[in-house]
Scaffold this motif. Structure first.
Motif, mmCIF file in Angstrom:
data_model
loop_
_atom_site.group_PDB
_atom_site.id
_atom_site.type_symbol
_atom_site.label_atom_id
_atom_site.label_comp_id
_atom_site.label_asym_id
_atom_site.label_seq_id
_atom_site.Cartn_x
_atom_site.Cartn_y
_atom_site.Cartn_z
ATOM 1 N N PHE A 1 45.328 -7.157 24.427
ATOM 2 C CA PHE A 1 44.596 -8.243 23.773
ATOM 3 C C PHE A 1 43.152 -8.324 24.247
ATOM 4 O O PHE A 1 42.337 -8.998 23.609
ATOM 5 C CB PHE A 1 45.304 -9.585 23.969
ATOM 6 N N ALA A 2 42.804 -7.648 25.350
ATOM 7 C CA ALA A 2 41.401 -7.621 25.777
ATOM 8 C C ALA A 2 40.554 -6.905 24.740
ATOM 9 O O ALA A 2 39.464 -7.366 24.369
ATOM 10 C CB ALA A 2 41.278 -6.937 27.139
ATOM 11 N N ILE A 3 41.055 -5.772 24.260
ATOM 12 C CA ILE A 3 40.314 -5.014 23.255
ATOM 13 C C ILE A 3 40.318 -5.760 21.919
ATOM 14 O O ILE A 3 39.338 -5.735 21.170
ATOM 15 C CB ILE A 3 40.902 -3.601 23.110
ATOM 16 N N ALA A 4 41.431 -6.450 21.617
ATOM 17 C CA ALA A 4 41.487 -7.227 20.375
ATOM 18 C C ALA A 4 40.482 -8.373 20.401
ATOM 19 O O ALA A 4 39.806 -8.654 19.395
ATOM 20 C CB ALA A 4 42.895 -7.773 20.169
ATOM 21 N N LEU A 5 40.350 -9.044 21.534
ATOM 22 C CA LEU A 5 39.375 -10.130 21.641
ATOM 23 C C LEU A 5 37.947 -9.596 21.543
ATOM 24 O O LEU A 5 37.068 -10.238 20.955
ATOM 25 C CB LEU A 5 39.576 -10.872 22.964
ATOM 26 N N ALA B 1 45.607 -4.702 9.038
ATOM 27 C CA ALA B 1 46.118 -3.425 9.526
ATOM 28 C C ALA B 1 45.048 -2.559 10.175
ATOM 29 O O ALA B 1 45.272 -1.972 11.243
ATOM 30 C CB ALA B 1 46.784 -2.669 8.373
ATOM 31 N N VAL B 2 43.881 -2.444 9.538
ATOM 32 C CA VAL B 2 42.845 -1.536 10.049
ATOM 33 C C VAL B 2 42.381 -1.925 11.453
ATOM 34 O O VAL B 2 42.401 -1.093 12.370
ATOM 35 C CB VAL B 2 41.659 -1.446 9.074
ATOM 36 N N PRO B 3 41.956 -3.155 11.697
ATOM 37 C CA PRO B 3 41.560 -3.492 13.071
ATOM 38 C C PRO B 3 42.707 -3.428 14.060
ATOM 39 O O PRO B 3 42.500 -3.089 15.230
ATOM 40 C CB PRO B 3 41.009 -4.918 12.941
ATOM 41 N N SER B 4 43.926 -3.727 13.601
ATOM 42 C CA SER B 4 45.078 -3.624 14.504
ATOM 43 C C SER B 4 45.293 -2.182 14.934
ATOM 44 O O SER B 4 45.516 -1.898 16.128
ATOM 45 C CB SER B 4 46.338 -4.163 13.808
ATOM 46 N N VAL B 5 45.222 -1.246 13.973
ATOM 47 C CA VAL B 5 45.412 0.167 14.299
ATOM 48 C C VAL B 5 44.308 0.670 15.217
ATOM 49 O O VAL B 5 44.575 1.358 16.222
ATOM 50 C CB VAL B 5 45.470 1.011 13.004
ATOM 51 N N VAL C 1 48.202 -7.750 19.722
ATOM 52 C CA VAL C 1 47.134 -7.336 18.810
ATOM 53 C C VAL C 1 47.376 -7.817 17.382
ATOM 54 O O VAL C 1 46.498 -8.462 16.780
ATOM 55 C CB VAL C 1 46.935 -5.811 18.864
ATOM 56 N N PRO C 2 48.542 -7.544 16.763
ATOM 57 C CA PRO C 2 48.734 -8.071 15.400
ATOM 58 C C PRO C 2 48.775 -9.590 15.358
ATOM 59 O O PRO C 2 48.446 -10.188 14.326
ATOM 60 C CB PRO C 2 50.071 -7.456 14.960
ATOM 61 N N ALA C 3 49.143 -10.241 16.471
ATOM 62 C CA ALA C 3 49.142 -11.708 16.482
ATOM 63 C C ALA C 3 47.726 -12.245 16.420
ATOM 64 O O ALA C 3 47.449 -13.217 15.704
ATOM 65 C CB ALA C 3 49.847 -12.220 17.735
ATOM 66 N N LEU C 4 46.803 -11.612 17.147
ATOM 67 C CA LEU C 4 45.414 -12.086 17.158
ATOM 68 C C LEU C 4 44.639 -11.666 15.925
ATOM 69 O O LEU C 4 43.823 -12.438 15.407
ATOM 70 C CB LEU C 4 44.706 -11.558 18.416
ATOM 71 N N LEU C 5 44.884 -10.448 15.447
ATOM 72 C CA LEU C 5 44.093 -9.920 14.332
ATOM 73 C C LEU C 5 44.812 -9.983 12.988
ATOM 74 O O LEU C 5 44.195 -9.710 11.959
ATOM 75 C CB LEU C 5 43.703 -8.464 14.615
ATOM 76 N N GLY C 6 46.094 -10.342 12.999
ATOM 77 C CA GLY C 6 46.843 -10.372 11.751
ATOM 78 C C GLY C 6 47.368 -11.733 11.353
ATOM 79 O O GLY C 6 47.295 -12.123 10.184
ATOM 80 N N VAL D 1 45.512 -14.248 9.038
ATOM 81 C CA VAL D 1 45.453 -13.954 7.605
ATOM 82 C C VAL D 1 46.844 -13.614 7.062
ATOM 83 O O VAL D 1 46.987 -12.980 6.022
ATOM 84 C CB VAL D 1 44.469 -12.788 7.320
ATOM 85 N N ARG D 2 47.880 -14.023 7.816
ATOM 86 C CA ARG D 2 49.280 -13.842 7.413
ATOM 87 C C ARG D 2 49.680 -12.368 7.297
ATOM 88 O O ARG D 2 50.521 -12.020 6.453
ATOM 89 C CB ARG D 2 49.558 -14.579 6.105
ATOM 90 N N PHE D 3 49.078 -11.537 8.116
ATOM 91 C CA PHE D 3 49.525 -10.145 8.217
ATOM 92 C C PHE D 3 50.602 -10.110 9.295
ATOM 93 O O PHE D 3 50.330 -10.308 10.471
ATOM 94 C CB PHE D 3 48.352 -9.236 8.585
ATOM 95 N N GLN D 4 51.844 -9.875 8.879
ATOM 96 C CA GLN D 4 52.988 -9.977 9.779
ATOM 97 C C GLN D 4 53.589 -8.605 10.071
ATOM 98 O O GLN D 4 53.753 -7.776 9.174
ATOM 99 C CB GLN D 4 54.076 -10.851 9.152
ATOM 100 N N THR D 5 53.910 -8.369 11.348
ATOM 101 C CA THR D 5 54.720 -7.222 11.736
ATOM 102 C C THR D 5 56.074 -7.759 12.217
ATOM 103 O O THR D 5 56.273 -8.975 12.311
ATOM 104 C CB THR D 5 54.050 -6.423 12.860
#
Length: 578
Positions: free
Chosen positions: A116-120, A153-157, A227-232, A235-239
């Motif tokens: 999550f450091a990189i996600a932030l 998806a793109v920023p998560s990947v 990562v998907p929790a912070l970046l997805g 906008v309701r992008f769920q894994t």
């Protein structure tokens, strides 16, 4: 019966009892939680959970769309991580690019950082105004950032790739070190071109390592929660991992447990079929004569390859930390318009700033979470190493007990197949309610410790097995002939000889636990706060400076402990060579 035979028979008795104790503990930590997770999906309170998830009216939103998103994120993470990691491994091991050692050291840092450091850091740069609130640096400067680059998806990947390519780098670099220079030199003497050498010798030799790196990155990408929790989620992008977290945290535990089981099956199936691809194949490159990997002259490609390598490690190992550090001293989020301040680090309560929240170094909740995180990391490291040492000791000293050894080995590696969020759900299912005379552990520090030990077992057991494998049996046999008991032999002979390796493994377990969010996200309560969960909560609530500051604290702990582990390993290697 001879004296030696009687002595050996007597000596085996405590090992047999120890074996039973180790198996019982492993069953309680690994098998029972998984069984409890499965049983919880079949009880009266879970009526229809499986049909709802698989075929019900909510199945598409609950399972199939998150599953598709998980696979997409996993594949993207696996492919990009493998490409980046393999490229840097070749640069460090086989090229003539300057600064290879520094590049190699930097390439190992991203995995030591919390994902999550990189996600932030990504949010601090690319966040747009789609969901309101403070925007990122680019958007504040007037640069339009498309939604697909800011969220989903793109920023998560890309973020997960920046975190997990270190896995592929380490695995592939180790394989390239084993490609002896004599093989490459022999091929060159026959007039083979560089492309032919690469396609016929180097690439086949490292194929298992490349595949292993892909599988590890894929499995981690599928199961990652932060990562998907912070970046997805905004906008309701769920894994699958975020969907099961949402289900359990909102009280829909039965369907959440079903999703946990499905996530375990997906991760396990990927690793199983991946291992089947290389089973039975031979990629031997290690000959009887030790030779170093042959350096490849890059010629006119030297400058662009050097630039590409430095850009990659700079963007993943250096830039995120710089971005987070700068953001913590900005009075206004992701902009310099409001000036700079140390308030978010050491400021006192001010109603005009962050709703009166104090700086993280003055905040008693943050300080409590800091010591709780350190305490948890130490407890898990100690517990995992002790259990792993006992398990490895039993396996080593009972070679004929194939059934017991098989049970210990399999149970020790099973947690590797269980994503962290699913493991946390399993512990809630098993220990979240009273069992006989035992009270519920949910909400206590001990459920965090037990879940952490279970999650760390695969690495701790591998470390302990490797360390003990380097100790000659002759030493133990000699002490056995003198009548020394098993505890005395272990304390006086085995423990001192394997202490460095175990300490190294314990430090890495500590690092993993300090920065991990997936395992604890379902288990943390206000009574036992942790830094990783506090970061996630602050980020979700919009307190970006505080979240970034706490993330830097976690990163500092992880990097210092990782460097300490590497230093201990280097000292041990120098002593062996001396």
């Amino acid at each position: 019966m001879t004296v030696r035979a009687r002595t050996a028979t007597t000596a085996r008795r405590p090992i047999a009892w120890l074996s039973a104790v180790v198996i019982a503990v492993l069953l309680a930590l690994v098998a029972l939680p998984l069984w409890g997770l499965f049983v919880a999906t079949l009880g009266d309170d879970a009526d229809g959970a499986w049909s709802d998830v698989l075929t019900g009216t909510v199945a598409r939103a609950l399972l199939w769309e998150p599953l598709t998103a998980s696979v997409v994120v996993g594949l993207g993470t696996g492919l990009l991580s493998t490409l980046c990691g393999a490229f840097l491994a070749w640069v460090v091991v086989m090229s003539d690019i300057p600064g290879r050692r520094t590049i190699g050291a930097l390439a190992a840092i991203p995995f030591a950082l919390p994902s999550f450091a990189i996600a932030l850091a990504w949010e601090s740069v690319f966040r747009n105004d789609r969901i309101g609130g403070e925007t990122g640096l680019l958007f504040s400067l007037g640069v339009p950032v498309p939604d697909w680059l800011a969220w989903g998806a793109v920023p998560s990947v890309l973020t997960l790739t920046a975190h997990y390519y270190s896995l592929s780098f380490v695995v592939v670099a180790a394989a390239l070190h084993n490609v002896g220079g004599d093989l490459v030199a022999a091929a060159e003497l026959t007039g083979a071109s560089r492309s032919r050498i690469a396609s016929r010798i180097v690439i086949p030799a490292v194929t298992p390592a490349v595949l292993s790196g892909f599988l590890l990155a894929f499995a981690e990408g599928v199961s990652n929660f932060a990562v998907p929790a912070l970046l997805g989620l905004p906008v309701r992008f769920q894994t699958l991992s975020t969907r099961l977290y949402g289900a359990i945290s909102t009280g829909d535990t039965a369907r959440g447990y079903v999703l946990s089981i499905i996530l375990v099956v997906v991760a396990g199936a990927v690793l199983y079929f991946g291992n089947r691809l290389t089973k039975g194949r031979s990629f031997s490159t290690i000959t009887g004569k030790a030779t170093r990997a042959r350096t490849t002259r890059t010629g006119p490609w030297r400058v662009p390859l050097t630039a590409a390598a430095w850009v990659l490690v700079g963007a993943t190992a250096i830039l995120p930390g710089v971005i987070l550090a700068i953001s913590t001293v900005q009075r206004r989020t992701n902009t310099f318009d409001g000036g700079l301040t140390w308030h978010y680090w050491i400021g006192r309560s001010d109603p005009a700033v962050s709703h009166g929240m104090r700086g993280v170094l003055r905040n008693p909740e943050v300080l409590g979470a800091f010591w709780g995180t350190i305490r948890l990391g130490l407890a898990v490291a100690l517990g995992a190493v002790v259990l792993a040492v006992l398990a490895a000791y039993v396996v080593r000293h009972m070679p004929r007990a194939r059934v017991a050894n098989g049970v210990i080995g399999n149970l020790s590696y099973v947690p590797f197949l269980i994503p962290g969020v699913a493991l946390g759900a399993a512990f809630i299912a098993q220990f979240g309610t009273p069992v006989g005379p035992f009270p519920s552990l949910y909400g206590t520090f001990w459920i965090l410790v037990l879940a952490g030990i279970a999650a760390s077992l695969p690495f701790a057991f591998q470390t302990a097995t490797s360390a003990m494998g380097q100790v000659s049996r002759e030493l133990d046999d000699a002490a056995l002939m003198t009548g020394a008991s098993a505890p005395r032999r272990f304390g006086r002979i085995t423990a001192p000889l394997v202490s460095r390796g175990l300490l190294n493994g314990g430090l890495l377990v500590f690092v993993t636990m300090v920065r991990d969010l997936s395992v604890v996200v379902l288990l943390v309560t206000p009574a036992n706060p942790l830094l990783s969960m506090m970061t996630f909560q602050y980020a979700s609530e919009g307190f970006r400076q505080q979240a970034n500051a706490i993330t830097l604290v976690i990163a500092a702990i992880s990097v210092v402990a990782t460097l300490a582990a590497q230093r201990l390993g280097s000292r041990a290697d120098r002593k062996k060579q001396a």
